[in-house]
Design a protein around this motif. Structure first.
Motif, short mmCIF file in Angstrom:
data_model
loop_
_atom_site.label_atom_id
_atom_site.label_comp_id
_atom_site.label_asym_id
_atom_site.label_seq_id
_atom_site.Cartn_x
_atom_site.Cartn_y
_atom_site.Cartn_z
N LYS A 120 0.83 -1.21 0.00
CA LYS A 120 0.00 0.00 0.00
C LYS A 120 0.86 1.26 0.00
N ASN A 123 2.46 1.74 -3.33
CA ASN A 123 1.49 2.23 -4.30
C ASN A 123 1.25 3.73 -4.17
N ASN A 127 2.26 6.33 -7.07
CA ASN A 127 1.18 7.12 -7.67
C ASN A 127 1.38 8.61 -7.46
N ILE A 135 -3.21 1.85 -7.42
CA ILE A 135 -4.34 2.07 -6.53
C ILE A 135 -4.00 1.49 -5.16
N VAL A 137 -5.02 0.48 -1.78
CA VAL A 137 -6.27 0.16 -1.09
C VAL A 137 -6.08 0.21 0.42
N ILE A 141 -10.94 2.77 0.96
CA ILE A 141 -11.18 2.25 -0.38
C ILE A 141 -11.82 0.86 -0.30
N GLU A 160 -7.95 -4.45 -4.82
CA GLU A 160 -6.99 -3.74 -5.67
C GLU A 160 -6.98 -4.33 -7.08
N LYS A 172 -7.28 6.17 -13.80
CA LYS A 172 -6.51 5.37 -12.84
C LYS A 172 -5.56 6.17 -11.95
N HIS A 176 -7.60 6.36 -6.73
CA HIS A 176 -7.49 5.99 -5.32
C HIS A 176 -7.66 7.20 -4.40
#
Length: 211
Positions: A120, A123, A127, A135, A137, A141, A160, A172, A176
């Motif tokens: 996580k 990510n 991002n 994404i 999560v 989420i 995810e 995308k 998130h």
């Protein structure tokens, strides 16, 4: 939930917040990494209160190492699990200095190898700092994806993977953030605020409220 509903949900979330980002406060990729690492089982508000003082004292991995374990611990002692988090911060900074010249690597494998950094956290960094369409999560989420039936799944990884599959590429990078904020302020855990929800008519949650 069908494809048309999902796209309409994403369009509404985008129209409501065209440029979403994390609520963690940071001024560099390194600071983002540390903030996300500290945010496990803690609120962004709580993390920001601590890093408001920590980051001016240590804006680089080497400066964080110079603070030492006790120094880092003193700055973050208001955050849950601060002892183990302080250790992970120091160990992570040691690796960044030794192996990456003090820079945060743009690599999932490298990020996930850092102490205290799981999928996580990787990510979020990929991002938010590097613009990857990942994404992350979290509990928000996971709840929103399951409650709305947008991307139901029994585990974080299942959600995810489902989100990765059903969200079109144009949405995308920001998806998130939209879902986190929606879960944090509207589709809250105890009693969702369906009456003020911009996607209420598209949501497939059975027990909607009037709030």
């Amino acid at each position: 939930m069908n494809k048309q509903k999902r796209i309409e949900i994403l369009k509404r979330l985008r129209a409501n917040n065209p440029n979403p980002t994390t609520e963690l406060e940071y001024s560099s990729t390194f600071e983002l990494l540390i903030a996300v690492l500290l945010s496990a089982q803690a609120t962004d508000v709580g993390v920001n209160k601590a890093t408001k003082h920590l980051f001016p004292a240590a804006r680089t991995p080497q400066a964080m190492l110079d603070l030492g374990l006790e120094g880092v611990r003193d700055y973050i002692k208001t955050i849950g699990l601060f002892n183990s988090k302080a250790e992970n911060v120091i160990k992570t900074c040691e690796i960044l200095v030794r192996d990456y010249n003090g820079e945060v690597p743009e690599s999932r494998e490298a990020l996930e190898a850092l102490p205290g950094v799981g999928r996580k956290t990787a990510n979020v960094v990929l991002n938010t700092a590097f613009g990857w369409p990942t994404i992350a999560v979290d509990t928000h989420i996971f709840r929103v994806a399951n409650r709305t039936k947008f991307a139901p799944g029994k585990t974080v990884r299942a959600v995810e993977d489902r989100l990765e599959k059903v969200i079109p590429s144009e949405f995308k990078v920001d998806a998130h953030h939209w879902f986190i904020l929606h879960g944090r302020y509207t589709c809250i855990a105890r009693k969702p605020r369906c009456g003020s929800c911009i996607i209420e008519d598209l949501c497939e949650f059975k027990d909607k409220t009037d709030d």
